[in-house]
Motif scaffolding. Structure first.
Motif, mmCIF file in Angstrom:
data_model
loop_
_atom_site.group_PDB
_atom_site.id
_atom_site.type_symbol
_atom_site.label_atom_id
_atom_site.label_comp_id
_atom_site.label_asym_id
_atom_site.label_seq_id
_atom_site.Cartn_x
_atom_site.Cartn_y
_atom_site.Cartn_z
ATOM 1 N N ASP A 96 0.804 -1.233 0.000
ATOM 2 C CA ASP A 96 0.000 0.000 0.000
ATOM 3 C C ASP A 96 0.831 1.275 0.000
ATOM 4 O O ASP A 96 0.345 2.338 -0.341
ATOM 5 C CB ASP A 96 -1.014 -0.024 1.156
ATOM 6 C CG ASP A 96 -0.358 -0.037 2.539
ATOM 7 O OD1 ASP A 96 0.886 0.135 2.612
ATOM 8 O OD2 ASP A 96 -1.078 -0.217 3.541
ATOM 9 N N SER A 97 2.125 1.172 0.362
ATOM 10 C CA SER A 97 2.897 2.416 0.477
ATOM 11 C C SER A 97 3.649 2.770 -0.795
ATOM 12 O O SER A 97 4.019 3.912 -1.010
ATOM 13 C CB SER A 97 3.911 2.287 1.621
ATOM 14 O OG SER A 97 4.955 1.403 1.224
ATOM 15 N N GLY A 98 3.874 1.782 -1.631
ATOM 16 C CA GLY A 98 4.676 2.011 -2.836
ATOM 17 C C GLY A 98 6.161 2.127 -2.534
ATOM 18 O O GLY A 98 6.984 2.334 -3.420
ATOM 19 N N ARG A 99 6.525 1.994 -1.265
ATOM 20 C CA ARG A 99 7.945 2.134 -0.907
ATOM 21 C C ARG A 99 8.709 0.851 -1.203
ATOM 22 O O ARG A 99 8.183 -0.250 -1.050
ATOM 23 C CB ARG A 99 8.073 2.476 0.570
ATOM 24 C CG ARG A 99 7.717 3.932 0.827
ATOM 25 C CD ARG A 99 7.575 4.198 2.269
ATOM 26 N NE ARG A 99 8.832 3.933 2.988
ATOM 27 C CZ ARG A 99 9.086 4.442 4.166
ATOM 28 N NH1 ARG A 99 8.209 5.234 4.736
ATOM 29 N NH2 ARG A 99 10.207 4.146 4.785
ATOM 30 N N THR A 100 9.948 1.020 -1.641
ATOM 31 C CA THR A 100 10.796 -0.144 -1.936
ATOM 32 C C THR A 100 12.184 0.073 -1.333
ATOM 33 O O THR A 100 12.527 1.184 -0.950
ATOM 34 C CB THR A 100 10.974 -0.339 -3.461
ATOM 35 O OG1 THR A 100 11.620 0.819 -3.994
ATOM 36 C CG2 THR A 100 9.639 -0.574 -4.165
ATOM 37 N N TYR A 101 12.955 -1.001 -1.250
ATOM 38 C CA TYR A 101 14.373 -0.869 -0.878
ATOM 39 C C TYR A 101 15.217 -1.688 -1.853
ATOM 40 O O TYR A 101 14.703 -2.599 -2.515
ATOM 41 C CB TYR A 101 14.606 -1.290 0.573
ATOM 42 C CG TYR A 101 14.462 -2.776 0.833
ATOM 43 C CD1 TYR A 101 13.221 -3.340 1.114
ATOM 44 C CD2 TYR A 101 15.568 -3.628 0.790
ATOM 45 C CE1 TYR A 101 13.087 -4.702 1.363
ATOM 46 C CE2 TYR A 101 15.440 -4.989 1.039
ATOM 47 C CZ TYR A 101 14.197 -5.516 1.329
ATOM 48 O OH TYR A 101 14.074 -6.864 1.555
ATOM 49 N N GLU A 102 16.498 -1.333 -1.945
ATOM 50 C CA GLU A 102 17.411 -2.015 -2.867
ATOM 51 C C GLU A 102 17.960 -3.273 -2.223
ATOM 52 O O GLU A 102 18.438 -3.229 -1.087
ATOM 53 C CB GLU A 102 18.602 -1.093 -3.163
ATOM 54 C CG GLU A 102 18.512 -0.400 -4.476
ATOM 55 C CD GLU A 102 19.836 0.269 -4.848
ATOM 56 O OE1 GLU A 102 20.696 0.475 -3.964
ATOM 57 O OE2 GLU A 102 20.001 0.579 -6.037
ATOM 58 N N ASN A 103 17.930 -4.362 -2.959
ATOM 59 C CA ASN A 103 18.494 -5.616 -2.450
ATOM 60 C C ASN A 103 19.889 -5.795 -3.067
ATOM 61 O O ASN A 103 20.036 -5.818 -4.289
ATOM 62 C CB ASN A 103 17.564 -6.769 -2.845
ATOM 63 C CG ASN A 103 18.055 -8.113 -2.354
ATOM 64 O OD1 ASN A 103 18.703 -8.210 -1.309
ATOM 65 N ND2 ASN A 103 17.759 -9.162 -3.105
ATOM 66 N N LEU A 104 20.905 -5.925 -2.216
ATOM 67 C CA LEU A 104 22.287 -5.990 -2.705
ATOM 68 C C LEU A 104 22.807 -7.420 -2.665
ATOM 69 O O LEU A 104 22.496 -8.171 -1.746
ATOM 70 C CB LEU A 104 23.201 -5.119 -1.839
ATOM 71 C CG LEU A 104 22.727 -3.688 -1.566
ATOM 72 C CD1 LEU A 104 23.737 -2.965 -0.673
ATOM 73 C CD2 LEU A 104 22.524 -2.920 -2.869
ATOM 74 N N THR A 105 23.638 -7.782 -3.641
ATOM 75 C CA THR A 105 24.302 -9.083 -3.560
ATOM 76 C C THR A 105 25.637 -8.921 -2.835
ATOM 77 O O THR A 105 26.391 -7.975 -3.121
ATOM 78 C CB THR A 105 24.534 -9.713 -4.948
ATOM 79 O OG1 THR A 105 25.365 -10.874 -4.757
ATOM 80 C CG2 THR A 105 25.210 -8.764 -5.928
ATOM 81 N N PRO A 106 25.953 -9.831 -1.926
ATOM 82 C CA PRO A 106 27.233 -9.726 -1.200
ATOM 83 C C PRO A 106 28.449 -9.960 -2.091
ATOM 84 O O PRO A 106 29.572 -9.694 -1.681
ATOM 85 C CB PRO A 106 27.137 -10.821 -0.143
ATOM 86 C CG PRO A 106 25.925 -11.613 -0.410
ATOM 87 C CD PRO A 106 25.098 -10.933 -1.443
ATOM 88 N N VAL A 107 28.211 -10.421 -3.329
ATOM 89 C CA VAL A 107 29.326 -10.673 -4.251
ATOM 90 C C VAL A 107 30.087 -9.382 -4.546
ATOM 91 O O VAL A 107 31.320 -9.358 -4.542
ATOM 92 C CB VAL A 107 28.793 -11.306 -5.560
ATOM 93 C CG1 VAL A 107 29.860 -11.342 -6.639
ATOM 94 C CG2 VAL A 107 28.254 -12.700 -5.276
ATOM 95 N N ASP A 108 29.329 -8.291 -4.812
ATOM 96 C CA ASP A 108 29.999 -7.008 -5.083
ATOM 97 C C ASP A 108 29.194 -5.814 -4.551
ATOM 98 O O ASP A 108 29.464 -4.666 -4.924
ATOM 99 C CB ASP A 108 30.257 -6.841 -6.588
ATOM 100 C CG ASP A 108 28.971 -6.953 -7.397
ATOM 101 O OD1 ASP A 108 27.886 -6.985 -6.785
ATOM 102 O OD2 ASP A 108 29.054 -7.018 -8.639
ATOM 103 N N ASN A 109 28.190 -6.100 -3.734
ATOM 104 C CA ASN A 109 27.340 -5.060 -3.153
ATOM 105 C C ASN A 109 26.599 -4.206 -4.187
ATOM 106 O O ASN A 109 26.233 -3.056 -3.911
ATOM 107 C CB ASN A 109 28.131 -4.176 -2.180
ATOM 108 C CG ASN A 109 28.408 -4.935 -0.895
ATOM 109 O OD1 ASN A 109 27.487 -5.321 -0.195
ATOM 110 N ND2 ASN A 109 29.680 -5.198 -0.618
#
Ligand code: NAD
Length: 507
Positions: free
Chosen positions: A37-50
């Motif tokens: 409902d908020s439309g908010r997102t966050y970035e998902n990082l891979t630990p391989v190279d961030n």
């Protein structure tokens, strides 16, 4: 130079990751994707190279409410679905995990940094979990028959209701399967909140739930952060129990948050587990087990033996062999089949693990192996497997859960001293003993304060056996019937044989 197999795995993984990179990974509510409902997102990082491997919907209290309502509405029919029908769906679940095992393992390795060799095994174990509980679904409700002279009592179990499952990032897919498969077999509906650092395989699990034939609303996944989505889930009145795996401090929050709605909670928490090696042990096998149980899964393993208690008579010889092995461990890209230790989950976790190198130096322990970052790509969260010696059990490196490929070795002289050091910890998850004296093995197993003890073995798992910890390592047990005791209510039914005496008032 990149090996051909690594190159191929990266290409395949990129194919599977494309959809996560290109879009926003939504929640899964009432049988389908839900943007939130908020439309908010966050970035998902891979630990391989961030680098980012896609955006993830950040679950709100409103999203949790929607998911809990769906789980509540769907529960009524699911609880009355026959065990035989549930068994069929759970077996199909297992088939579908096996069919997508390659994809699950590749995506999981890139998402959480665990080496592909272990993530392939973890995907297979997840399917096994579903098959194991599928077989138990038809008898999950069974109870006891308890006779009295004039009455017959019998017990039966009924599913507790919609449950919340909150999982960590160390082996996300396998752990989610371990918590959810018994809940489904018992007849519960689920709202799953995966760890924010490793959300991708949870989406695959949600898709499989639909394809396996689970009715809409029985499986719901809400992504996002613990303090918002996780907290709302633990507070929601429709949720009757919370199955949680994570840090001890979070476990205390879960219990406090769930108190107002009287949640049943099962918390599987941290550990600082001892492995005790006596001079009469098969030292070659003990060495293999010691190395495996701290450096596999990047040391990000609740059952890891992060304290080595070694008898002083063999200390020099054992530690010299250990040092050599630790220095030989291959650190590298998680998709390289040769890799034994991959990058740690996140920069914040890497910083936490590295802070223990300073702690070791400050406390005058010796860093005989590792202790530094590995410059594999220069960008990822790679650390060299580390061994501390000249340590005492009072040091920070022996008391706190580091949750990385870091081992603290402490000498002891006698059996009594080994027990004292082993039990001198706030935690109590596992203990490992290496000795060829059978009586000593039994004495140690009896004396160690931990929920699971292995003698001359390394974390072999038996699905019907109880899994869980004592002290600050948790409350409750999983596995076989123990899981059903958590996800089900036990009801006693008492029936009179005939005309027994009823106390008479007011006649
Ligand atoms: P964590 O406690 O930080 O997070 C676990 C989950 O809880 C995540 O999904 C997180 O979002 C959520 N969460 C955080 N705060 C919350 C809150 N206030 N309310 C509700 N949910 C909240 O743990 P982690 O760092 O992801 O995992 C590592 C820890 O897990 C280690 O301590 C490890 O020992 C433990 N672990 C234990 C077992 C076991 O069986 N005992 C197994 C695996 C991992």
């Amino acid at each position: 130079m990149m090996s051909k197999q690594l190159e191929e795995n990266i290409k395949k993984a990129e194919g599977y990751l494309k959809r996560f990179r290109d879009g926003v990974t939504a929640h899964f509510i009432n049988g389908g994707p839900c943007p939130g409902d908020s439309g908010r997102t966050y970035e998902n990082l891979t630990p391989v190279d961030n680098a980012s491997i896609g955006d993830i919907a950040e679950g709100s209290a409103g999203d949790i409410d929607l998911a809990c309502q769906a789980a509540h509405a769907a529960f009524k029919d699911w609880r009355n679905t026959s065990g035989k029908a549930r068994k069929k769906i759970l077996n199909r679940f297992a088939d579908l995990i096996e069919a997508r095992a390659e994809e699950i393992a590749l995506v999981e390795s890139m998402d959480c940094g665990q080496p592909i060799r272990f993530m392939r095994a973890a995907a297979a174990r997840a399917a096994e979990n579903f098959r194991f509980f599928a077989d138990k679904a038809p008898t999950a409700g069974n109870g006891l028959s308890l006779h009295q002279d004039e009455h017959l009592n019998y017990t039966k179990r009924t599913p507790i209701g919609p449950v919340g499952v909150i999982t960590p990032w160390n082996t996300p897919f396998m752990l989610a399967s371990w918590k959810t498969s018994p809940a489904l077999a018992a007849g519960c509906s689920i709202v799953h909140k995966p760890a924010e650092f490793s959300p991708l395989s949870a989406m695959i699990l949600a898709e499989i739930s639909k394809e396996a034939g689970l009715p809409d609303g029985i499986w719901n996944t809400v992504n996002g952060f613990g303090e918002v989505a996780g907290k709302s889930l633990t507070e929601h009145p429709a949720i009757k129990a919370i199955g949680f795996v994570g840090e001890t401090i979070t476990g205390t929050h879960i219990m406090a948050q769930g108190a107002a709605t009287l949640k049943r909670v099962h918390v599987e928490l941290g550990g600082k587990n001892p492995v005790i090696v006596f001079d009469d042990a098969d030292l070659e096998r003990a060495l293999d087990a010691v190395v495996f149980m701290i450096y596999s899964l990047n040391g990000q393993r609740c059952t890891s033996s992060s304290r080595l208690l070694v008898q002083r008579t063999i200390q020099a010889e054992f530690l010299a062999a250990l040092e050599q092995r630790v220095n030989n461990i291959k650190v590298g890209h998680p998709l390289d089949p040769a890799t034994e230790v991959g990058p740690l989950i996140h920069k914040t976790h890497l910083d936490k693990v590295m802070s223990y190198m300073d702690a070791a130096r400050n406390e005058k322990a010796t860093i005989v192996a590792g202790g530094e970052l590995v410059d594999a790509s220069g960008l990822g969260n790679y650390i060299r497997p580390t061994l501390f010696t000249n340590a005492t059990n009072a040091m920070k490196i022996a008391r706190e859960e580091i949750f990385g490929p870091v081992l603290t070795a402490i000498p002891f002289d006698t059996e009594e001293e080994a027990i004292e050091i082993a039990n001198d910890t706030p935690y109590g998850l596992t203990g490992y003993v290496w000795t060829n004296d059978g009586g000593r093995g039994i004495r140690m197993a009896e004396a160690l304060e931990a929920g699971m003890i292995w003698v001359n073995s390394e974390n072999n798992r038996n699905l019907p056996s109880p899994f869980g910890g004592m002290k600050q390592s948790g409350i409750g047990r999983d596995g076989g019937d123990y899981s059903f005791d958590f996800y089900m209510e036990t009801k006693n039914i008492c029936i009179a044989h005939g005309a027994h005496n009823i106390p008479i008032l007011g006649r």
